[in-house]
Design a protein around this motif. Structure first.
Motif, PDB file in Angstrom:
ATOM      1  N   LEU A 244       0.811  -1.210   0.000  1.00  0.00           N
ATOM      2  CA  LEU A 244       0.000   0.000   0.000  1.00  0.00           C
ATOM      3  C   LEU A 244       0.852   1.270   0.000  1.00  0.00           C
ATOM      4  CD1 LEU A 244      -2.908  -1.028   2.390  1.00  0.00           C
ATOM      5  CD2 LEU A 244      -2.829  -1.094  -0.098  1.00  0.00           C
ATOM      6  N   HIS A 245       2.168   1.098   0.138  1.00  0.00           N
ATOM      7  CA  HIS A 245       3.067   2.245   0.074  1.00  0.00           C
ATOM      8  C   HIS A 245       3.290   2.729  -1.355  1.00  0.00           C
ATOM      9  CE1 HIS A 245       5.462  -1.475  -0.375  1.00  0.00           C
ATOM     10  NE2 HIS A 245       6.156  -0.768  -1.247  1.00  0.00           N
ATOM     11  N   MET A 246       2.823   1.966  -2.347  1.00  0.00           N
ATOM     12  CA  MET A 246       3.124   2.286  -3.737  1.00  0.00           C
ATOM     13  C   MET A 246       2.587   3.650  -4.165  1.00  0.00           C
ATOM     14  SD  MET A 246       5.075   0.138  -5.261  1.00  0.00           S
ATOM     15  CE  MET A 246       4.768   0.784  -6.896  1.00  0.00           C
ATOM     16  N   LYS A 247       1.354   3.958  -3.812  1.00  0.00           N
ATOM     17  CA  LYS A 247       0.754   5.217  -4.263  1.00  0.00           C
ATOM     18  C   LYS A 247       1.551   6.419  -3.755  1.00  0.00           C
ATOM     19  CE  LYS A 247      -3.697   7.608  -4.623  1.00  0.00           C
ATOM     20  NZ  LYS A 247      -3.264   8.937  -4.205  1.00  0.00           N
ATOM     21  N   GLU A 248       1.898   6.397  -2.481  1.00  0.00           N
ATOM     22  CA  GLU A 248       2.664   7.502  -1.898  1.00  0.00           C
ATOM     23  C   GLU A 248       4.033   7.615  -2.563  1.00  0.00           C
ATOM     24  OE1 GLU A 248       4.443   8.961   2.462  1.00  0.00           O
ATOM     25  OE2 GLU A 248       3.207   7.152   2.310  1.00  0.00           O
ATOM     26  N   TYR A 249       4.675   6.469  -2.830  1.00  0.00           N
ATOM     27  CA  TYR A 249       5.995   6.485  -3.460  1.00  0.00           C
ATOM     28  C   TYR A 249       5.924   7.061  -4.873  1.00  0.00           C
ATOM     29  CZ  TYR A 249      10.383   4.904  -5.525  1.00  0.00           C
ATOM     30  OH  TYR A 249      11.586   4.863  -6.179  1.00  0.00           O
ATOM     31  N   LEU A 250       4.912   6.641  -5.633  1.00  0.00           N
ATOM     32  CA  LEU A 250       4.768   7.145  -6.998  1.00  0.00           C
ATOM     33  C   LEU A 250       4.583   8.657  -7.011  1.00  0.00           C
ATOM     34  CD1 LEU A 250       2.434   4.396  -8.504  1.00  0.00           C
ATOM     35  CD2 LEU A 250       4.821   4.803  -9.094  1.00  0.00           C
ATOM     36  N   GLU A 251       3.753   9.153  -6.121  1.00  0.00           N
ATOM     37  CA  GLU A 251       3.535  10.596  -6.057  1.00  0.00           C
ATOM     38  C   GLU A 251       4.798  11.332  -5.615  1.00  0.00           C
ATOM     39  OE1 GLU A 251       0.169  10.872  -3.493  1.00  0.00           O
ATOM     40  OE2 GLU A 251      -1.279  10.469  -5.091  1.00  0.00           O
ATOM     41  N   LYS A 252       5.542  10.704  -4.714  1.00  0.00           N
ATOM     42  CA  LYS A 252       6.793  11.304  -4.238  1.00  0.00           C
ATOM     43  C   LYS A 252       7.812  11.424  -5.376  1.00  0.00           C
ATOM     44  CE  LYS A 252      10.404  10.565  -0.729  1.00  0.00           C
ATOM     45  NZ  LYS A 252      10.835   9.680   0.377  1.00  0.00           N
ATOM     46  N   LYS A 253       7.754  10.467  -6.304  1.00  0.00           N
ATOM     47  CA  LYS A 253       8.678  10.485  -7.449  1.00  0.00           C
ATOM     48  C   LYS A 253       8.156  11.356  -8.590  1.00  0.00           C
ATOM     49  CE  LYS A 253      11.976   8.173  -7.771  1.00  0.00           C
ATOM     50  NZ  LYS A 253      13.387   8.493  -7.471  1.00  0.00           N
ATOM     51  N   GLY A 254       7.012  12.019  -8.365  1.00  0.00           N
ATOM     52  CA  GLY A 254       6.487  12.945  -9.364  1.00  0.00           C
ATOM     53  C   GLY A 254       5.469  12.344 -10.318  1.00  0.00           C
ATOM     54  N   LEU A 255       5.034  11.103 -10.043  1.00  0.00           N
ATOM     55  CA  LEU A 255       4.149  10.397 -10.971  1.00  0.00           C
ATOM     56  C   LEU A 255       2.717  10.321 -10.441  1.00  0.00           C
ATOM     57  CD1 LEU A 255       6.661   7.517 -11.714  1.00  0.00           C
ATOM     58  CD2 LEU A 255       6.083   9.384 -13.264  1.00  0.00           C
ATOM     59  N   MET A 256       1.774  10.115 -11.330  1.00  0.00           N
ATOM     60  CA  MET A 256       0.361   9.913 -11.001  1.00  0.00           C
ATOM     61  C   MET A 256      -0.210  11.004 -10.094  1.00  0.00           C
ATOM     62  SD  MET A 256      -0.112   5.781 -10.545  1.00  0.00           S
ATOM     63  CE  MET A 256      -1.846   5.999 -10.166  1.00  0.00           C
ATOM     64  N   LYS A 257       0.143  12.245 -10.392  1.00  0.00           N
ATOM     65  CA  LYS A 257      -0.390  13.364  -9.596  1.00  0.00           C
ATOM     66  C   LYS A 257      -1.791  13.765 -10.038  1.00  0.00           C
ATOM     67  CE  LYS A 257       3.910  15.422  -7.958  1.00  0.00           C
ATOM     68  NZ  LYS A 257       4.707  16.667  -7.856  1.00  0.00           N
ATOM     69  N   HIS A 258      -2.160  13.382 -11.256  1.00  0.00           N
ATOM     70  CA  HIS A 258      -3.510  13.670 -11.737  1.00  0.00           C
ATOM     71  C   HIS A 258      -3.846  12.741 -12.905  1.00  0.00           C
ATOM     72  CE1 HIS A 258      -1.640  15.905 -15.107  1.00  0.00           C
ATOM     73  NE2 HIS A 258      -0.784  16.305 -14.187  1.00  0.00           N
TER      74      HIS A 258
END
Length: 249
Positions: A235-249
């Protein structure tokens, strides 16, 4: 049937390799084959990292859940979804591409591109008589894997691919019935037929495990899936992706 189809139908995951390393020629051919995979709009949104350093391979094996074949193989590849170079391309052309590469759509494109490239690499390796094993376990500790591989923003490790000379060839694992996978014109929702196909497959898979483990394991496919999916994982994947600049919208 031709040799390509024979190679595809003979696929099995290899989890025990000899210590023989891949040659530079083999690595280059596998990567070149990966590069010829289809890619959405020519975006080529992936990077492949070959890991030779023994210490790094040991660490990756640990991060992937102590899987020994991550460390012990002919060569270990990490396939990354990569939109970093597209950010660079935008800078080179004095164009702001940030909103696009931070979208869910472009992350999906990058993940699919990486998977297509990896499958080409796998088929190339198997055509050489080598074995392969995909390693999704890298996502167990994805942030640490990213740091270990020095990945910039907009780049994430999607999975690993262990490749090498097989030391032990397992049997081919039976796949789902064609009727459960292939539908024509629309999604077939005849539940009785659907369930009947799964029940038949349960028997096939239970017999496969029974034979492979000398009676120590007989679980059915639906049982295996239900047990695996009853608790969500990573479940950490979503937060990690956003942290790397991805899947923001």
């Amino acid at each position: 049937m031709n040799t390509v189809i024979e190679t595809l139908l003979d696929h099995r995951s290899i989890r025990k390799f000899t210590e023989k390393p891949l040659t530079n020629e083999q690595i280059e051919m596998i990567v070149k084959s990966a590069q010829m995979a289809s890619t959405s709009s020519f975006i080529q949104a992936y990077t492949i990292i070959g890991v030779k350093d023994r210490v790094k391979k040991q660490k990756l094996a640990e991060l992937a859940g102590n899987q020994p074949y991550v460390e012990n193989n002919g060569h270990f590849f990490v396939f990354c979804a990569d939109l970093h170079r597209h950010k660079v391309a935008g800078h080179m052309e004095d164009t702001d591409v940030t909103a696009s590469i931070e979208s869910t759509e472009k992350f999906l494109v990058a993940a699919v591109d990486a998977a297509l490239a990896a499958q080409n690499a796998s088929i190339a390796a198997e055509s050489m008589g080598l074995g392969i094993c995909y390693i999704g376990g890298l996502r167990n500790n994805i942030e640490e894997v990213g740091r270990l591989l020095n990945l910039p923003d907009y780049v994430i490790p999607v999975f690993g691919l262990a490749v090498g000379e097989p030391a032990d060839r397992s049997s081919v694992k039976p796949r789902l019935p064609l009727s459960n996978v292939y539908h024509e014109d629309q999604y077939e929702q005849n539940e009785k037929a659907f369930n009947r196909g799964l029940e038949e497959y349960n028997g096939v898979i239970s017999a496969y495990y029974d034979l492979r483990t000398a009676g120590k394991r007989k679980d059915r496919w639906t049982e295996q899936m239900a047990n695996m999916l009853k608790e969500p994982k990573r479940l950490h994947m979503k937060e990690y992706l956003e942290k790397k600049g991805l899947m923001k919208h």
